[in-house]
Write a protein that holds these residues in place. Structure first.
Motif, PDB file in Angstrom:
ATOM      1  N   PRO A  72       0.809  -1.230   0.000  1.00  0.00           N
ATOM      2  CA  PRO A  72       0.000   0.000   0.000  1.00  0.00           C
ATOM      3  C   PRO A  72       0.837   1.272   0.000  1.00  0.00           C
ATOM      4  O   PRO A  72       0.329   2.360  -0.293  1.00  0.00           O
ATOM      5  CB  PRO A  72      -0.811  -0.120   1.304  1.00  0.00           C
ATOM      6  CG  PRO A  72      -0.002  -1.036   2.168  1.00  0.00           C
ATOM      7  CD  PRO A  72       0.667  -1.992   1.251  1.00  0.00           C
ATOM      8  N   ASN A  73       2.107   1.130   0.352  1.00  0.00           N
ATOM      9  CA  ASN A  73       2.995   2.299   0.368  1.00  0.00           C
ATOM     10  C   ASN A  73       3.923   2.333  -0.847  1.00  0.00           C
ATOM     11  O   ASN A  73       5.044   2.838  -0.792  1.00  0.00           O
ATOM     12  CB  ASN A  73       3.841   2.283   1.645  1.00  0.00           C
ATOM     13  CG  ASN A  73       2.988   2.440   2.893  1.00  0.00           C
ATOM     14  OD1 ASN A  73       2.130   3.328   2.966  1.00  0.00           O
ATOM     15  ND2 ASN A  73       3.192   1.567   3.873  1.00  0.00           N
ATOM     16  N   ALA A  74       3.417   1.809  -1.971  1.00  0.00           N
ATOM     17  CA  ALA A  74       4.230   1.755  -3.187  1.00  0.00           C
ATOM     18  C   ALA A  74       4.643   3.150  -3.661  1.00  0.00           C
ATOM     19  O   ALA A  74       5.660   3.314  -4.336  1.00  0.00           O
ATOM     20  CB  ALA A  74       3.463   1.032  -4.291  1.00  0.00           C
ATOM     21  N   GLY A  75       3.843   4.165  -3.296  1.00  0.00           N
ATOM     22  CA  GLY A  75       4.174   5.536  -3.710  1.00  0.00           C
ATOM     23  C   GLY A  75       5.542   5.974  -3.205  1.00  0.00           C
ATOM     24  O   GLY A  75       6.254   6.724  -3.886  1.00  0.00           O
ATOM     25  N   TYR A  76       5.924   5.515  -2.017  1.00  0.00           N
ATOM     26  CA  TYR A  76       7.239   5.873  -1.467  1.00  0.00           C
ATOM     27  C   TYR A  76       8.357   5.241  -2.310  1.00  0.00           C
ATOM     28  O   TYR A  76       9.356   5.897  -2.625  1.00  0.00           O
ATOM     29  CB  TYR A  76       7.339   5.411  -0.007  1.00  0.00           C
ATOM     30  CG  TYR A  76       6.571   6.274   0.942  1.00  0.00           C
ATOM     31  CD1 TYR A  76       7.188   7.327   1.624  1.00  0.00           C
ATOM     32  CD2 TYR A  76       5.207   6.051   1.177  1.00  0.00           C
ATOM     33  CE1 TYR A  76       6.475   8.133   2.508  1.00  0.00           C
ATOM     34  CE2 TYR A  76       4.483   6.843   2.045  1.00  0.00           C
ATOM     35  CZ  TYR A  76       5.133   7.893   2.710  1.00  0.00           C
ATOM     36  OH  TYR A  76       4.410   8.694   3.579  1.00  0.00           O
ATOM     37  N   TYR A  77       8.161   3.982  -2.659  1.00  0.00           N
ATOM     38  CA  TYR A  77       9.166   3.308  -3.485  1.00  0.00           C
ATOM     39  C   TYR A  77       9.237   3.955  -4.874  1.00  0.00           C
ATOM     40  O   TYR A  77      10.320   4.203  -5.416  1.00  0.00           O
ATOM     41  CB  TYR A  77       8.836   1.825  -3.629  1.00  0.00           C
ATOM     42  CG  TYR A  77       9.810   1.083  -4.503  1.00  0.00           C
ATOM     43  CD1 TYR A  77      10.974   0.529  -3.977  1.00  0.00           C
ATOM     44  CD2 TYR A  77       9.567   0.949  -5.877  1.00  0.00           C
ATOM     45  CE1 TYR A  77      11.877  -0.136  -4.788  1.00  0.00           C
ATOM     46  CE2 TYR A  77      10.471   0.279  -6.691  1.00  0.00           C
ATOM     47  CZ  TYR A  77      11.619  -0.256  -6.138  1.00  0.00           C
ATOM     48  OH  TYR A  77      12.509  -0.906  -6.949  1.00  0.00           O
ATOM     49  N   ASN A  78       8.059   4.257  -5.444  1.00  0.00           N
ATOM     50  CA  ASN A  78       8.024   4.872  -6.772  1.00  0.00           C
ATOM     51  C   ASN A  78       8.706   6.242  -6.768  1.00  0.00           C
ATOM     52  O   ASN A  78       9.404   6.602  -7.733  1.00  0.00           O
ATOM     53  CB  ASN A  78       6.576   5.021  -7.250  1.00  0.00           C
ATOM     54  CG  ASN A  78       5.903   3.674  -7.490  1.00  0.00           C
ATOM     55  OD1 ASN A  78       6.582   2.663  -7.698  1.00  0.00           O
ATOM     56  ND2 ASN A  78       4.575   3.646  -7.432  1.00  0.00           N
ATOM     57  N   THR A  79       8.498   6.985  -5.703  1.00  0.00           N
ATOM     58  CA  THR A  79       9.127   8.306  -5.623  1.00  0.00           C
ATOM     59  C   THR A  79      10.644   8.183  -5.492  1.00  0.00           C
ATOM     60  O   THR A  79      11.399   8.946  -6.124  1.00  0.00           O
ATOM     61  CB  THR A  79       8.563   9.086  -4.420  1.00  0.00           C
ATOM     62  OG1 THR A  79       7.133   9.150  -4.524  1.00  0.00           O
ATOM     63  CG2 THR A  79       9.110  10.504  -4.384  1.00  0.00           C
ATOM     64  N   LEU A  80      11.089   7.247  -4.678  1.00  0.00           N
ATOM     65  CA  LEU A  80      12.531   7.023  -4.548  1.00  0.00           C
ATOM     66  C   LEU A  80      13.118   6.582  -5.887  1.00  0.00           C
ATOM     67  O   LEU A  80      14.208   7.026  -6.275  1.00  0.00           O
ATOM     68  CB  LEU A  80      12.788   5.949  -3.484  1.00  0.00           C
ATOM     69  CG  LEU A  80      14.261   5.652  -3.154  1.00  0.00           C
ATOM     70  CD1 LEU A  80      14.956   6.883  -2.604  1.00  0.00           C
ATOM     71  CD2 LEU A  80      14.352   4.499  -2.152  1.00  0.00           C
ATOM     72  N   ASN A  81      12.378   5.732  -6.612  1.00  0.00           N
ATOM     73  CA  ASN A  81      12.814   5.284  -7.926  1.00  0.00           C
ATOM     74  C   ASN A  81      12.884   6.453  -8.911  1.00  0.00           C
ATOM     75  O   ASN A  81      13.790   6.533  -9.752  1.00  0.00           O
ATOM     76  CB  ASN A  81      11.852   4.212  -8.440  1.00  0.00           C
ATOM     77  CG  ASN A  81      12.346   3.547  -9.689  1.00  0.00           C
ATOM     78  OD1 ASN A  81      13.236   2.706  -9.683  1.00  0.00           O
ATOM     79  ND2 ASN A  81      11.757   3.930 -10.829  1.00  0.00           N
ATOM     80  N   LEU A  82      11.914   7.370  -8.789  1.00  0.00           N
ATOM     81  CA  LEU A  82      11.898   8.552  -9.646  1.00  0.00           C
ATOM     82  C   LEU A  82      13.121   9.427  -9.382  1.00  0.00           C
ATOM     83  O   LEU A  82      13.749   9.932 -10.321  1.00  0.00           O
ATOM     84  CB  LEU A  82      10.613   9.351  -9.415  1.00  0.00           C
ATOM     85  CG  LEU A  82      10.501  10.659 -10.206  1.00  0.00           C
ATOM     86  CD1 LEU A  82      10.277  10.358 -11.676  1.00  0.00           C
ATOM     87  CD2 LEU A  82       9.360  11.526  -9.661  1.00  0.00           C
ATOM     88  N   PHE A  83      13.481   9.613  -8.134  1.00  0.00           N
ATOM     89  CA  PHE A  83      14.651  10.419  -7.796  1.00  0.00           C
ATOM     90  C   PHE A  83      15.938   9.751  -8.295  1.00  0.00           C
ATOM     91  O   PHE A  83      16.914  10.438  -8.594  1.00  0.00           O
ATOM     92  CB  PHE A  83      14.718  10.639  -6.286  1.00  0.00           C
ATOM     93  CG  PHE A  83      13.982  11.850  -5.819  1.00  0.00           C
ATOM     94  CD1 PHE A  83      14.653  12.963  -5.337  1.00  0.00           C
ATOM     95  CD2 PHE A  83      12.592  11.888  -5.856  1.00  0.00           C
ATOM     96  CE1 PHE A  83      13.981  14.088  -4.896  1.00  0.00           C
ATOM     97  CE2 PHE A  83      11.902  13.002  -5.417  1.00  0.00           C
ATOM     98  CZ  PHE A  83      12.589  14.118  -4.947  1.00  0.00           C
ATOM     99  N   ALA A  84      15.914   8.442  -8.375  1.00  0.00           N
ATOM    100  CA  ALA A  84      17.100   7.737  -8.861  1.00  0.00           C
ATOM    101  C   ALA A  84      17.254   7.872 -10.371  1.00  0.00           C
ATOM    102  O   ALA A  84      18.371   8.065 -10.876  1.00  0.00           O
ATOM    103  CB  ALA A  84      17.035   6.263  -8.465  1.00  0.00           C
ATOM    104  N   TYR A  85      16.155   7.775 -11.122  1.00  0.00           N
ATOM    105  CA  TYR A  85      16.258   7.682 -12.580  1.00  0.00           C
ATOM    106  C   TYR A  85      15.457   8.730 -13.350  1.00  0.00           C
ATOM    107  O   TYR A  85      15.704   8.909 -14.553  1.00  0.00           O
ATOM    108  CB  TYR A  85      15.784   6.298 -13.049  1.00  0.00           C
ATOM    109  CG  TYR A  85      16.436   5.152 -12.339  1.00  0.00           C
ATOM    110  CD1 TYR A  85      17.791   4.870 -12.513  1.00  0.00           C
ATOM    111  CD2 TYR A  85      15.701   4.320 -11.476  1.00  0.00           C
ATOM    112  CE1 TYR A  85      18.394   3.806 -11.853  1.00  0.00           C
ATOM    113  CE2 TYR A  85      16.301   3.256 -10.824  1.00  0.00           C
ATOM    114  CZ  TYR A  85      17.643   2.999 -11.016  1.00  0.00           C
ATOM    115  OH  TYR A  85      18.238   1.950 -10.360  1.00  0.00           O
TER     116      TYR A  85
END
Length: 281
Positions: A72-85
């Protein structure tokens, strides 16, 4: 209550201090090993705001962080992924799958967007920068660029006349696994080019050395010929001098005691000696 993620006891504290001095992301990687639930989410928010942290691949690979992408907290992972790439424009287009950004996060992502654009071209038009970072006026854009320069994220200058940013240097960003083969190919091409240039330089060096040896040999031959000619001139000059002396003696004997006749051969001898000396010098 969310625990304070900046505090680590014992040996971990010393490691955290050491990592932060050389690689700021390491302290967050260390903390992620034990972070669970809300602490893990707080860790991601902290790393996105942390000054000096601009790569996130190591943190994304940690098991506790990777687990978030399917929950349910996939948004945090997606945001971290966005900052990476990713870039700020991608954030604007996918806000529904991401967490809201604080002003500090927003500015960091905009700085990283400049880095991504600098990878493609060293001269970035203001028009493209304004669009990618959703900035309405040039003054705000230039202020953002100046902040990135002072933060040592990029090195470059603002070309206000041509309305573009000229980038001399930019920090590195995380690399997707799919891009590794492209990087290997580019590096291989660079190595091949270096080998070609090296072979060309070795050829030029060989030709230069060969030409140098030829010229040295030619110079030695000329010097030998000059030395031989000097010897020959000296021998001939000696022979001419002996002949002149014999001629003068004969003239003196034939002239008898007439002083006027004796003076002429002396003058001729002096003139010949001067010519010989001129050749010798």
């Amino acid at each position: 209550m969310t625990p304070d993620l900046n505090l680590v006891d014992g040996e971990g504290a010393g490691q955290q201090q050491q990592f932060s001095a050389h690689n700021p992301i390491e302290q967050y990687v260390l903390l992620s090993k034990s972070a669970k639930g809300l602490a893990c989410l707080e860790l991601i928010k902290q790393v996105l705001e942390a000054p000096g942290v601009h790569v996130f691949g190591e943190l994304l690979a940690m098991p506790n962080i990777a687990e978030l992408q399917s929950g349910p907290n996939a948004g945090y992972y997606n945001t971290l992924n966005l900052f990476a790439y990713g870039t700020y424009r991608q954030y604007l287009e996918n806000q529904a799958q991401l967490i809201p950004l604080t002003p500090v996060m927003r500015k960091k992502l905009q700085h990283l967007t400049i880095v991504s654009l600098a990878i493609k071209t060293k001269c970035i038009p203001y028009k493209e920068l304004l669009h990618e970072m959703d900035i309405k006026n040039v003054r705000d854009l230039e202020d953002l660029i100046i902040e990135a320069i002072y933060a040592d994220i990029i090195h470059g200058k603002l070309d206000q006349k041509n309305k573009q940013l000229e980038v001399d240097y930019a920090i590195g960003r995380d690399i997707r696994k799919g891009n590794v083969s492209e990087i290997v190919e580019t590096l291989q091409e660079w190595c091949d080019s270096c080998e070609t240039i090296l072979a060309c330089l070795e050829n030029q060096i060989h030709r230069a050395n060969t030409e140098k040896q030829k010229r040295l040999k030619h110079k030695e031959c000329i010097e030998t010929e000059i030395a031989n000619l000097k010897k020959l001139i000296k021998v001939q000059a000696g022979n001419d001098s002996d002949e002149a002396m014999a001629t003068d003696s004969g003239r003196e004997m034939s002239a008898g005691g007439n002083p006027e006749i004796r003076k002429k051969p002396t003058k001729s001898k002096s003139l010949k000696a001067s010519v010989v000396n001129a050749f010798l010098t």
